[in-house]
Motif scaffolding. Structure first.
Motif, PDB file in Angstrom:
ATOM      1  N   ALA A  13      54.557   7.817   0.175  1.00  0.00           N
ATOM      2  CA  ALA A  13      53.776   7.196  -0.890  1.00  0.00           C
ATOM      3  C   ALA A  13      52.404   6.796  -0.385  1.00  0.00           C
ATOM      4  O   ALA A  13      51.395   6.952  -1.073  1.00  0.00           O
ATOM      5  CB  ALA A  13      54.522   5.970  -1.414  1.00  0.00           C
ATOM      6  N   ALA A  14      52.353   6.279   0.859  1.00  0.00           N
ATOM      7  CA  ALA A  14      51.069   5.769   1.335  1.00  0.00           C
ATOM      8  C   ALA A  14      50.124   6.891   1.729  1.00  0.00           C
ATOM      9  O   ALA A  14      48.911   6.782   1.575  1.00  0.00           O
ATOM     10  CB  ALA A  14      51.301   4.830   2.521  1.00  0.00           C
ATOM     11  N   LEU A  15      50.698   7.963   2.259  1.00  0.00           N
ATOM     12  CA  LEU A  15      49.823   8.998   2.804  1.00  0.00           C
ATOM     13  C   LEU A  15      49.362   9.993   1.740  1.00  0.00           C
ATOM     14  O   LEU A  15      48.384  10.700   1.936  1.00  0.00           O
ATOM     15  CB  LEU A  15      50.544   9.771   3.916  1.00  0.00           C
ATOM     16  CG  LEU A  15      50.832   8.992   5.206  1.00  0.00           C
ATOM     17  CD1 LEU A  15      51.583   9.874   6.178  1.00  0.00           C
ATOM     18  CD2 LEU A  15      49.547   8.532   5.840  1.00  0.00           C
ATOM     19  N   SER A  16      50.075  10.076   0.627  1.00  0.00           N
ATOM     20  CA  SER A  16      49.757  11.139  -0.334  1.00  0.00           C
ATOM     21  C   SER A  16      48.309  11.151  -0.797  1.00  0.00           C
ATOM     22  O   SER A  16      47.689  12.206  -0.838  1.00  0.00           O
ATOM     23  CB  SER A  16      50.671  11.042  -1.546  1.00  0.00           C
ATOM     24  OG  SER A  16      51.998  11.167  -1.169  1.00  0.00           O
ATOM     25  N   PRO A  17      47.720  10.007  -1.133  1.00  0.00           N
ATOM     26  CA  PRO A  17      46.350  10.109  -1.654  1.00  0.00           C
ATOM     27  C   PRO A  17      45.295  10.362  -0.581  1.00  0.00           C
ATOM     28  O   PRO A  17      44.128  10.552  -0.907  1.00  0.00           O
ATOM     29  CB  PRO A  17      46.124   8.737  -2.303  1.00  0.00           C
ATOM     30  CG  PRO A  17      47.085   7.825  -1.644  1.00  0.00           C
ATOM     31  CD  PRO A  17      48.247   8.631  -1.230  1.00  0.00           C
ATOM     32  N   LEU A  18      45.661  10.404   0.673  1.00  0.00           N
ATOM     33  CA  LEU A  18      44.635  10.517   1.712  1.00  0.00           C
ATOM     34  C   LEU A  18      44.182  11.959   1.857  1.00  0.00           C
ATOM     35  O   LEU A  18      44.952  12.895   1.638  1.00  0.00           O
ATOM     36  CB  LEU A  18      45.193  10.022   3.047  1.00  0.00           C
ATOM     37  CG  LEU A  18      45.622   8.561   3.062  1.00  0.00           C
ATOM     38  CD1 LEU A  18      46.145   8.202   4.433  1.00  0.00           C
ATOM     39  CD2 LEU A  18      44.459   7.674   2.693  1.00  0.00           C
ATOM     40  N   PRO A  19      42.940  12.156   2.284  1.00  0.00           N
ATOM     41  CA  PRO A  19      42.451  13.529   2.440  1.00  0.00           C
ATOM     42  C   PRO A  19      43.112  14.208   3.635  1.00  0.00           C
ATOM     43  O   PRO A  19      43.749  13.587   4.460  1.00  0.00           O
ATOM     44  CB  PRO A  19      40.940  13.344   2.681  1.00  0.00           C
ATOM     45  CG  PRO A  19      40.804  11.968   3.191  1.00  0.00           C
ATOM     46  CD  PRO A  19      41.880  11.160   2.550  1.00  0.00           C
ATOM     47  N   LEU A  20      42.917  15.522   3.708  1.00  0.00           N
ATOM     48  CA  LEU A  20      43.615  16.315   4.722  1.00  0.00           C
ATOM     49  C   LEU A  20      43.144  16.009   6.133  1.00  0.00           C
ATOM     50  O   LEU A  20      43.914  16.107   7.086  1.00  0.00           O
ATOM     51  CB  LEU A  20      43.403  17.809   4.448  1.00  0.00           C
ATOM     52  CG  LEU A  20      44.295  18.397   3.379  1.00  0.00           C
ATOM     53  CD1 LEU A  20      43.908  19.833   3.131  1.00  0.00           C
ATOM     54  CD2 LEU A  20      45.746  18.296   3.791  1.00  0.00           C
ATOM     55  N   SER A  21      41.870  15.670   6.275  1.00  0.00           N
ATOM     56  CA  SER A  21      41.380  15.414   7.628  1.00  0.00           C
ATOM     57  C   SER A  21      42.046  14.200   8.253  1.00  0.00           C
ATOM     58  O   SER A  21      41.986  14.004   9.458  1.00  0.00           O
ATOM     59  CB  SER A  21      39.867  15.232   7.633  1.00  0.00           C
ATOM     60  OG  SER A  21      39.474  14.462   6.528  1.00  0.00           O
ATOM     61  N   ALA A  22      42.714  13.391   7.423  1.00  0.00           N
ATOM     62  CA  ALA A  22      43.430  12.238   7.983  1.00  0.00           C
ATOM     63  C   ALA A  22      44.583  12.667   8.861  1.00  0.00           C
ATOM     64  O   ALA A  22      45.059  11.900   9.692  1.00  0.00           O
ATOM     65  CB  ALA A  22      43.948  11.354   6.850  1.00  0.00           C
ATOM     66  N   LEU A  23      45.054  13.890   8.678  1.00  0.00           N
ATOM     67  CA  LEU A  23      46.174  14.344   9.493  1.00  0.00           C
ATOM     68  C   LEU A  23      45.746  14.703  10.903  1.00  0.00           C
ATOM     69  O   LEU A  23      46.580  14.970  11.755  1.00  0.00           O
ATOM     70  CB  LEU A  23      46.817  15.589   8.866  1.00  0.00           C
ATOM     71  CG  LEU A  23      47.818  15.339   7.745  1.00  0.00           C
ATOM     72  CD1 LEU A  23      48.377  16.667   7.288  1.00  0.00           C
ATOM     73  CD2 LEU A  23      48.931  14.445   8.217  1.00  0.00           C
ATOM     74  N   VAL A  45      50.803   9.752  13.978  1.00  0.00           N
ATOM     75  CA  VAL A  45      49.868  10.452  13.075  1.00  0.00           C
ATOM     76  C   VAL A  45      49.637   9.636  11.824  1.00  0.00           C
ATOM     77  O   VAL A  45      48.522   9.539  11.299  1.00  0.00           O
ATOM     78  CB  VAL A  45      50.424  11.849  12.738  1.00  0.00           C
ATOM     79  CG1 VAL A  45      49.467  12.588  11.836  1.00  0.00           C
ATOM     80  CG2 VAL A  45      50.677  12.617  13.997  1.00  0.00           C
ATOM     81  N   ALA A  46      50.689   9.000  11.322  1.00  0.00           N
ATOM     82  CA  ALA A  46      50.525   8.173  10.124  1.00  0.00           C
ATOM     83  C   ALA A  46      49.625   6.990  10.411  1.00  0.00           C
ATOM     84  O   ALA A  46      48.773   6.614   9.594  1.00  0.00           O
ATOM     85  CB  ALA A  46      51.894   7.697   9.638  1.00  0.00           C
ATOM     86  N   ALA A  47      49.789   6.411  11.596  1.00  0.00           N
ATOM     87  CA  ALA A  47      48.943   5.270  11.951  1.00  0.00           C
ATOM     88  C   ALA A  47      47.489   5.702  12.059  1.00  0.00           C
ATOM     89  O   ALA A  47      46.576   5.001  11.604  1.00  0.00           O
ATOM     90  CB  ALA A  47      49.422   4.678  13.283  1.00  0.00           C
ATOM     91  N   HIS A  48      47.275   6.853  12.660  1.00  0.00           N
ATOM     92  CA  HIS A  48      45.923   7.399  12.766  1.00  0.00           C
ATOM     93  C   HIS A  48      45.322   7.568  11.392  1.00  0.00           C
ATOM     94  O   HIS A  48      44.178   7.186  11.109  1.00  0.00           O
ATOM     95  CB  HIS A  48      46.001   8.731  13.520  1.00  0.00           C
ATOM     96  CG  HIS A  48      44.738   9.515  13.548  1.00  0.00           C
ATOM     97  ND1 HIS A  48      43.865   9.461  14.597  1.00  0.00           N
ATOM     98  CD2 HIS A  48      44.193  10.376  12.655  1.00  0.00           C
ATOM     99  CE1 HIS A  48      42.839  10.264  14.361  1.00  0.00           C
ATOM    100  NE2 HIS A  48      43.000  10.831  13.181  1.00  0.00           N
ATOM    101  N   ALA A  49      46.105   8.126  10.460  1.00  0.00           N
ATOM    102  CA  ALA A  49      45.595   8.380   9.110  1.00  0.00           C
ATOM    103  C   ALA A  49      45.258   7.081   8.394  1.00  0.00           C
ATOM    104  O   ALA A  49      44.191   6.917   7.796  1.00  0.00           O
ATOM    105  CB  ALA A  49      46.637   9.170   8.323  1.00  0.00           C
ATOM    106  N   LEU A  50      46.165   6.123   8.471  1.00  0.00           N
ATOM    107  CA  LEU A  50      45.947   4.859   7.765  1.00  0.00           C
ATOM    108  C   LEU A  50      44.742   4.133   8.309  1.00  0.00           C
ATOM    109  O   LEU A  50      43.956   3.543   7.568  1.00  0.00           O
ATOM    110  CB  LEU A  50      47.169   3.958   7.956  1.00  0.00           C
ATOM    111  CG  LEU A  50      48.358   4.179   7.054  1.00  0.00           C
ATOM    112  CD1 LEU A  50      49.383   3.125   7.351  1.00  0.00           C
ATOM    113  CD2 LEU A  50      47.937   4.110   5.601  1.00  0.00           C
TER     114      LEU A  50
END
Lengths: 485, 348
Positions: A134-144, A113-118
């Motif tokens: 740290a890396a995922l925090s600023p990403l929007p919710l749809s990234a999940l 899931v993290a790879a998908h988001a990044l």
């Protein structure tokens, strides 16, 4: 058509630069960009293409899974060292995809899931263990990977980024929005394991070779496969097993993958035998093995193995290679198809056509021996009452016979007239009560006759049905179903 | 006097007689088994046998049950030397060399050491005589199987399947050929046909190869030469059946033309379809003139016999009055007509 208008589902960079977006209606897009090239959405073709790319990504790792409609997950645990590191692997993959004409991006992370988001929402290319938060925090919710409604609901309450979701207490979120957001969050952060669902099962044992200079000739392929057979045999020996299903994968430089599978009846690990079987399977593929610009990776994998039993070698001292019957069955089945090599298995059925089944010899290798035994109860003075050959479909004949149950006096078969000189019968065989009256189901009660003509040709014919019980204007039909010898 | 010692001595004596009796029953049962395999066992003795010994094949997959009292010794006939002459201590019953049941067939098919090996051909003139042609081959193979341990590879092409159909296990079992020992291969391409036969000859577990093909097969001298060489080297027989083909020269040792003939009377029932009878003409034999004779298949003995000359009363004359088909292959300049046996006379 989405919401009563034709909309764009995918755009390229040029279109994005000119101001178009996915979801814009077609008329609006045409208004903005008059010289727009539009193609109809073909989901099946897109899916097939994605599957082909997934097949090709097999060269990096056998665990490849689909990620939505336009992405792939590759589990590269343990494969990275073959490519000088994970970054090099990703770069190699993207470079080749770009060469093939795709626009591609990649990201490496400890969880899927993290790879998908990044990959889709961030510029970062790789992530180490411990840095996810740290890396995922600023990403929007749809990234999940949450669906639109869930995201909309969360946004209405003011949660817009993953970091905010993470900082909130869990229980009220679960009661209000269900389990999904938090499950996805945990998967992204590595607290929950979600195994990949690979498209193809991973092989048990594998041997492969890469070539900086692609191979074009058949002889080179055979040399390489022979080396691979030897190393596969060593791995199988270490496990104490023999291979039952082997596949040779030939990866072309332009992305096409040729798969040559073959099955073996008894588990085998002798490299010479594996090589002969591969040769036969390769020759059977024949012209469809097109090297294109060459193969740069050849892999031999065993998908199914079984316990290996040592066979006795023969001491006959003959020059010619003496193999045993199961190896012969394998070679013939691979070369001619498994339906071409058969054995006869007896069945306990009064219906003559069902008294035997022709099984493919590969399939009965695992059957217990007592099911394959035939019995013989002949006494001297009894004549043979079953033919030696049987037609698969009984052939219709025209017959002159005495009613109600006299044998044929004369009959016409395949346009030739036969005069019956000797006849025996009828042997009345009833069909099981549950079979229909059509010929393919088994037909009606039949009277079987053994016939001989003046030259000594002997036949087995039957009348399908009885004269007494036949309907008016539909006398029962006669068929020839077998030949005596 | 110690009754104990006397008893022990008596017991010892009894043991010895028991052992010699055991040996005798073992010998007898062994001889009986071998005689049965040979087909020399008389009807009466056969009927006296316990049921589990009567009609079974000398199966190589499991040992047969023995009568009580005898040790379980299975007379396994080894494939390496199937013609081994086993001598009993002073008994007159020697194992006879292998025979098909007909002296003429033995002369043609078996070589000097009574081995059945090499490439042989059989032709059927008309395509509707597929049953007869394959029946002759089944007879040869069934007789051969009673003496050897292993499987038979039967190759059939699509043309032959169209003419004759597929092999039927229950019929084969009645005929005398154990269907469990058949491995059946259907080929669709002509070039695969001879290749499959060669592969079968090179396999340890296959003791005979038979190919049944229609006229489409291209089997000329060069193509069959390899097959013949391999059959000789492996000491295995290879039969090539051709249906409806012209007869090109091949590398076969002998060539037969098979045609159907009226069946022989079985069980005294004149009107019945009796034992299969074949008319066999050989026309390519080294050092022999072409011969022509009739053979009858006895399914209970799994052997051929020369067909007896007898008349069979027929209900009516043949359809168009013609008596018999043209002689096949035999050049009549030698007057061989007088030598043939088994001519049928039609009642007028």
């Amino acid at each position: 058509m989405i919401k009563n208008a034709r909309r764009l589902t995918a755009i390229d960079d040029e279109a994005a630069r000119r101001g178009l977006r996915v979801g814009l209606s077609l008329s609006d897009s045409r208004a903005r960009v008059p010289d727009l090239e539009v193609m109809d959405n073909d989901e099946a073709a897109d899916r097939a293409l994605l599957n082909d790319i997934a097949r090709w990504c097999d060269r990096y790792t056998p665990l490849v899974a689909l990620d939505g409609k336009d992405g792939l997950f590759l589990d590269i645990t343990g494969c990275a060292h073959l490519f000088d590191g994970e970054d090099m692997l990703a770069k190699d993959c993207i470079k080749r995809l770009i060469h093939q004409g795709f626009a591609a991006r990649s990201a490496i992370a400890p969880t899927a899931v993290a790879a998908h988001a990044l990959c889709r929402y961030s510029d970062q290319h790789s992530l180490e263990l411990g840095e996810e938060k740290a890396a995922l925090s600023p990403l929007p919710l749809s990234a999940l990977g949450l669906d639109g409604e869930c995201v909309l609901g969360l946004e209405r309450t003011g949660i817009k980024t993953i970091g905010e979701l993470e900082s909130l207490p869990r229980a009220p979120l679960t009661t209000r929005f269900g389990e999904t957001p938090l499950v996805k969050l945990d998967e992204a952060l590595g607290k929950l394991e979600r195994p990949l669902n690979p498209l193809r099962p991973a092989p048990l044992v594998m041997a492969e070779r890469r070539f900086p200079e692609p191979l074009l000739r058949d002889e080179d392929i055979f040399i390489v496969v022979e080396i691979l057979c030897r190393s596969l045999s060593q791995s199988l020996e270490a496990r104490g097993e023999g291979a039952r299903q082997v596949a040779a994968l030939l990866f072309r430089t332009d992305g096409h993958v040729i798969d040559i599978p073959f099955g073996i009846s008894q588990p085998e690990r002798d490299p010479k035998k594996l090589m002969t079987l591969f040769r036969h399977a390769f020759e059977r593929k024949g012209s469809s093995v097109d090297a294109g610009f060459g193969f740069d990776l050849i892999r031999l994998s065993a998908h199914s193995t079984g316990k290996y039993e040592q066979e006795q070698t023969s001491f006959s001292g003959d020059d010619a290679v003496q193999s045993d019957t199961s190896h012969l069955i394998d070679r013939l089945s691979i070369r001619l198809g498994s339906a071409a090599v058969e054995r006869l298995v007896p069945q306990n059925s009064p219906v003559p056509q069902r008294a035997q089944i022709r099984y493919s010899a590969l399939a009965i290798a695992q059957m217990p021996a007592d099911q394959l035994q035939w019995e013989r109860h002949e006494k001297a003075a009894e004549p043979l009452n079953r033919p030696v050959t049987l037609f698969e479909e009984p052939e219709r004949i025209e017959v002159l016979a005495d009613i109600p149950d006299g044998p044929p006096i004369r009959f016409r078969w395949r346009r030739v007239l036969y005069d019956v000189k000797r006849a025996e019968g009828p042997e009345r065989i009833r069909q099981p009560w549950w079979s229909g009256t059509r010929l393919s189901d088994g037909g009606r009660t039949r009277d079987y006759y053994r016939l001989e003509d003046e030259n000594g040709r002997r036949f087995w014919a039957f009348r399908d049905g009885l004269y007494e019980t036949a309907e008016a204007h539909k006398p029962p039909a006669w068929y020839l179903c077998g030949l005596f010898v | 006097m110690k009754p104990h010692a006397a008893e022990k001595r008596a017991f010892a004596v009894n043991c010895e007689t028991a052992k010699s009796l055991e040996r005798q029953t073992l010998l007898e049962s062994l001889q009986r088994d071998i005689a049965m395999i040979e087909g020399r066992l008389s009807e009466k003795v056969r009927l006296d046998l316990p049921t589990h010994l009567k009609g079974e094949y000398p199966s190589h997959s499991y040992p047969r049950p023995r009568e009580e009292g005898a040790q379980s010794v299975v007379p396994i006939v080894s494939a390496i030397n199937p013609q081994a002459n086993l001598d009993f201590e002073g008994e007159a019953n020697k194992i006879l060399p292998f025979t098909f049941g007909s002296h003429k067939l033995d002369q043609i098919f078996l070589d000097g050491s009574h081995q059945f090996c090499g490439l042989f051909e059989a032709f059927g003139k008309e395509s509707r005589e597929a049953g007869t042609l394959s029946g002759f081959a089944h007879g040869l193979l069934a007789a051969f199987l009673t003496r050897a341990d292993g499987d038979i590879l039967w190759v059939q092409d699509q043309g032959f399947t169209r003419e004759a159909g597929v092999l039927y296990g229950p019929g084969l079992a009645q005929f005398g050929l154990n269907p469990a020992r058949l491995l059946i291969v259907s080929v669709s391409r002509a070039q695969d046909a001879l290749w499959v036969m060669e592969e079968g000859l090179a396999t340890q577990g296959i003791i005979a190869v038979c190919g049944a093909f229609s006229a489409h097969l291209k089997a000329d001298l060069t193509a069959t030469r390899r097959l013949s060489l391999r059959a000789h080297r492996q000491k295995k027989p290879a039969l090539l059946l051709r249906l409806g083909a012209s007869c090109p020269p091949t590398a076969a040792r002998a060539r037969a033309h098979i045609s159907p003939a009226s069946s022989a009377v079985l069980g005294g029932y004149e009107q019945g379809v009796g034992r299969p009878v074949y008319r066999v003409c050989f026309d390519k034999l080294k050092g022999h003139p072409p011969t022509d004779f009739h053979l009858e298949w006895r399914h209970e003995d799994i052997r051929f016999t020369p067909a007896a000359t007898h008349t069979r009363a027929l209900a009516s004359t043949p359809f168009n009055g013609s008596r018999s088909e043209a002689e096949m292959g035999a050049v009549l300049a030698f007057g061989s007509r007088a030598k043939t046996t088994g001519k049928f006379r039609y009642a007028s």
